[in-house]
Scaffold this motif. Structure first.
Motif, PDB file in Angstrom:
ATOM      1  N   GLU A   1       0.752  -1.112   0.019  1.00  0.00           N
ATOM      2  CA  GLU A   1      -0.151   0.087  -0.101  1.00  0.00           C
ATOM      3  C   GLU A   1       0.824   1.375  -0.013  1.00  0.00           C
ATOM      4  N   ARG A   2       1.874   1.181   0.660  1.00  0.00           N
ATOM      5  CA  ARG A   2       2.731   2.216   0.674  1.00  0.00           C
ATOM      6  C   ARG A   2       3.407   2.736  -0.628  1.00  0.00           C
ATOM      7  N   ILE A   3       4.020   1.674  -1.136  1.00  0.00           N
ATOM      8  CA  ILE A   3       4.711   1.891  -2.421  1.00  0.00           C
ATOM      9  C   ILE A   3       3.618   2.465  -3.412  1.00  0.00           C
ATOM     10  N   ALA A   4       2.365   1.791  -3.385  1.00  0.00           N
ATOM     11  CA  ALA A   4       1.390   2.199  -4.506  1.00  0.00           C
ATOM     12  C   ALA A   4       0.883   3.602  -4.127  1.00  0.00           C
ATOM     13  N   MET A   5       0.821   4.068  -2.934  1.00  0.00           N
ATOM     14  CA  MET A   5       0.502   5.581  -2.620  1.00  0.00           C
ATOM     15  C   MET A   5       1.478   6.304  -2.953  1.00  0.00           C
ATOM     16  N   LEU A   6       2.989   6.127  -3.059  1.00  0.00           N
ATOM     17  CA  LEU A   6       3.921   6.943  -3.283  1.00  0.00           C
ATOM     18  C   LEU A   6       3.865   6.854  -4.855  1.00  0.00           C
ATOM     19  N   LYS A   7       3.782   5.619  -5.391  1.00  0.00           N
ATOM     20  CA  LYS A   7       3.975   5.740  -6.899  1.00  0.00           C
ATOM     21  C   LYS A   7       2.876   6.486  -7.506  1.00  0.00           C
ATOM     22  N   TYR A   8       1.681   6.570  -7.160  1.00  0.00           N
ATOM     23  CA  TYR A   8       0.268   6.895  -7.837  1.00  0.00           C
ATOM     24  C   TYR A   8      -0.110   8.378  -7.230  1.00  0.00           C
ATOM     25  N   ASP A   9       0.751   8.924  -6.457  1.00  0.00           N
ATOM     26  CA  ASP A   9       0.374   9.904  -5.565  1.00  0.00           C
ATOM     27  C   ASP A   9      -1.112  10.012  -4.928  1.00  0.00           C
ATOM     28  N   ILE A  10      -1.349   8.751  -3.875  1.00  0.00           N
ATOM     29  CA  ILE A  10      -2.509   8.575  -3.349  1.00  0.00           C
ATOM     30  C   ILE A  10      -2.591   8.997  -1.857  1.00  0.00           C
ATOM     31  N   ASP A  11      -3.447   9.839  -1.550  1.00  0.00           N
ATOM     32  CA  ASP A  11      -3.058  10.412  -0.229  1.00  0.00           C
ATOM     33  C   ASP A  11      -3.903  10.039   0.749  1.00  0.00           C
ATOM     34  N   ASP A  12      -4.542   8.823   0.544  1.00  0.00           N
ATOM     35  CA  ASP A  12      -5.541   8.189   1.744  1.00  0.00           C
ATOM     36  C   ASP A  12      -5.756   6.569   1.383  1.00  0.00           C
ATOM     37  N   ILE A  13      -5.100   5.910   2.258  1.00  0.00           N
ATOM     38  CA  ILE A  13      -5.025   4.233   2.244  1.00  0.00           C
ATOM     39  C   ILE A  13      -6.468   3.881   2.049  1.00  0.00           C
ATOM     40  N   ARG A  14      -7.515   4.437   2.596  1.00  0.00           N
ATOM     41  CA  ARG A  14      -8.809   4.057   2.571  1.00  0.00           C
ATOM     42  C   ARG A  14      -9.271   3.967   1.098  1.00  0.00           C
ATOM     43  N   LEU A  15      -8.800   4.703   0.184  1.00  0.00           N
ATOM     44  CA  LEU A  15      -9.130   4.962  -1.289  1.00  0.00           C
ATOM     45  C   LEU A  15      -8.807   3.542  -1.807  1.00  0.00           C
ATOM     46  N   LEU A  16      -7.861   2.598  -1.306  1.00  0.00           N
ATOM     47  CA  LEU A  16      -7.543   1.274  -1.853  1.00  0.00           C
ATOM     48  C   LEU A  16      -8.644   0.248  -1.718  1.00  0.00           C
ATOM     49  N   TYR A  17      -9.473   0.732  -0.795  1.00  0.00           N
ATOM     50  CA  TYR A  17     -10.249  -0.480  -0.264  1.00  0.00           C
ATOM     51  C   TYR A  17     -11.950  -0.158  -0.298  1.00  0.00           C
ATOM     52  N   GLU A  18     -12.017   1.027  -0.893  1.00  0.00           N
ATOM     53  CA  GLU A  18     -13.622   1.543  -0.861  1.00  0.00           C
ATOM     54  C   GLU A  18     -14.417   1.065  -2.389  1.00  0.00           C
ATOM     55  N   ASN A  19     -13.654   0.380  -3.243  1.00  0.00           N
ATOM     56  CA  ASN A  19     -14.335   0.096  -4.399  1.00  0.00           C
ATOM     57  C   ASN A  19     -15.000   1.128  -5.131  1.00  0.00           C
ATOM     58  N   ASP A  20     -14.704   2.147  -5.055  1.00  0.00           N
ATOM     59  CA  ASP A  20     -15.117   3.180  -5.809  1.00  0.00           C
ATOM     60  C   ASP A  20     -14.557   3.221  -7.442  1.00  0.00           C
ATOM     61  N   VAL A  21     -15.590   3.003  -8.356  1.00  0.00           N
ATOM     62  CA  VAL A  21     -15.263   2.824  -9.737  1.00  0.00           C
ATOM     63  C   VAL A  21     -14.312   4.093 -10.141  1.00  0.00           C
ATOM     64  N   ARG A  22     -14.966   5.268  -9.868  1.00  0.00           N
ATOM     65  CA  ARG A  22     -14.364   6.343 -10.392  1.00  0.00           C
ATOM     66  C   ARG A  22     -12.872   6.525  -9.913  1.00  0.00           C
ATOM     67  N   PHE A  23     -12.296   5.879  -8.836  1.00  0.00           N
ATOM     68  CA  PHE A  23     -11.046   5.874  -8.434  1.00  0.00           C
ATOM     69  C   PHE A  23     -10.288   4.865  -9.251  1.00  0.00           C
ATOM     70  N   LEU A  24     -10.886   3.688  -9.078  1.00  0.00           N
ATOM     71  CA  LEU A  24     -10.254   2.552  -9.708  1.00  0.00           C
ATOM     72  C   LEU A  24      -9.973   2.788 -11.551  1.00  0.00           C
ATOM     73  N   GLU A  25     -10.958   3.336 -12.027  1.00  0.00           N
ATOM     74  CA  GLU A  25     -10.784   3.695 -13.420  1.00  0.00           C
ATOM     75  C   GLU A  25      -9.587   4.629 -13.946  1.00  0.00           C
ATOM     76  N   GLN A  26      -8.840   5.043 -12.623  1.00  0.00           N
ATOM     77  CA  GLN A  26      -7.803   6.050 -13.090  1.00  0.00           C
ATOM     78  C   GLN A  26      -6.512   5.165 -13.452  1.00  0.00           C
ATOM     79  N   PHE A  27      -6.738   3.774 -13.239  1.00  0.00           N
ATOM     80  CA  PHE A  27      -5.433   2.834 -13.415  1.00  0.00           C
ATOM     81  C   PHE A  27      -5.327   2.146 -14.350  1.00  0.00           C
ATOM     82  N   LYS A  28      -6.222   2.580 -15.466  1.00  0.00           N
ATOM     83  CA  LYS A  28      -6.342   1.548 -16.669  1.00  0.00           C
ATOM     84  C   LYS A  28      -4.860   1.506 -17.325  1.00  0.00           C
TER      85      LYS A  28
END
Length: 340
Positions: free
Chosen positions: A313-340
């Motif tokens: 999670e730490r690597i993913a947050m740094l690599k993709y500029d994610i500022d909240d770890i909870r975003l990785l687990y909320e299953n928000d399609v709008r968030f997940l679509e950014q990683f195509k």
């Protein structure tokens, strides 16, 4: 009586041919051929006829009955076929119509980072090792040089499921199991889910993922550790990023070091992202403690090695500029679509 039978036959024939459904047809069967049907009533009244009339009327009545039965059977088949044709027409598919576009999925950012880390270390000659999520106190703590009174053993930090069983707090337990079962040289990474009793906030979650690594052999030094990790960091974040090793402490390694990468946001000049330090911490590492080697049955005078561990999670947050770890687990399609 003959005229009555002929009239019934003519009337019934016309009506049966016009029956529009199976229920209507069955009602007609009952009306003419049922227990109280018109033809049945004539057959039952045969005893009232003169003896010489009975054979003639009986024969005619049975002929009428037989013909109506044939008409009903024929109309029944026609109605069934008609219903089947209508059903096929309703269910038919026009294959010339354009297809419905299927929305393509994309991999979760944690999966992307997991796969990338695995590919990097597999390319460096490491193999993947796995172990149980429910561990014993021995493999999770004791064999890793954690003393009995170490704070990590506290129930406030660890999920215990029995007196001697717990949900692993790191995948280092996989390293111990590998050292017990394998004769050096050893070169493995241990990816997997880990558990700690943390409150959920922007940087903490009670369930997260780690990739730990272990390399043991003859004459393995801190220089080997640095070379491997610098190569891995450059593969993950780019060759333009600087890497820094800071002295630290872990019970299972000595000497130990935290590994930092220069901040991409400010280029190492200092900003709010890196708390004005110019650096971002990404993993911990160190030379495997002799006690850990000996407890696993490896001669610490003959073999040395290093270990490292990183939070996915730490690597993913740094690599993709994610500022909240909870975003990785909320299953928000709008968030997940950014990683195509």
């Amino acid at each position: 009586m003959e005229e009555k039978l002929e009239k019934i036959q003519q009337e019934a024939t016309n009506i049966i041919k016009k029956a529009s459904n199976l229920d209507e047809l069955d009602d007609l069967r009952v009306k003419y051929l049922g227990k109280k049907g018109e033809v049945t009533q004539i057959l039952r009244s045969m005893g009232e006829l003169p003896p010489e009339k009975r054979p003639v009327i009986g024969k005619l009545a049975n002929q009428v009955k037989s013909k109506l039965q044939q008409l009903i059977s024929k109309r029944k088949e026609e109605l069934k076929n008609q219903a089947k044709e209508e059903q096929l027409k309703e269910e038919s598919i026009d294959v010339t119509l354009p297809g419905v576009k299927i929305k393509s999925a994309n991999k979760h950012p944690l999966t992307l980072v997991f796969n990338e880390i695995k590919e990097i270390f597999l390319g460096l000659g490491f193999k993947i090792a796995e172990g149980p999520d429910v561990e014993t106190d021995y493999y999770n703590f004791e064999a890793l040089n954690f003393p009995a009174n170490h704070p990590a053993r506290d129930m406030q930090d660890t999920f215990y499921v029995g007196e001697d069983e717990l949900l692993r707090t790191h995948t280092s337990s996989v390293q111990v199991r590998t050292m017990e079962q394998t004769t050096p040289p050893i070169r493995i990474i241990a990816p997997g889910r880990v558990y700690r009793s943390d409150e959920i906030d922007a940087t903490h979650t009670p369930v997260f993922h780690q990739v730990e690594g272990l390399m043991i052999g003859k004459d393995i030094s801190f220089a080997n550790l640095k070379e491997i990790l610098i190569e891995a960091v450059h593969e993950l974040f780019g060759t333009d990023r600087k890497v820094r090793f800071r002295p630290s402490y872990f019970p299972f390694t000595e000497p130990s070091a935290e590994v930092d990468v220069s901040c991409a946001n400010c280029g190492g000049q200092g900003c709010s992202v890196c708390s004005d330090t110019g650096w971002l911490e990404i993993l911990g590492s160190g030379m495997v403690h002799p006690n850990v080697l000996e407890m696993s049955g490896i001669d610490s005078k003959e073999f040395t090695g290093f270990a490292f561990g990183m939070g996915v999670e730490r690597i993913a947050m740094l690599k993709y500029d994610i500022d909240d770890i909870r975003l990785l687990y909320e299953n928000d399609v709008r968030f997940l679509e950014q990683f195509k």
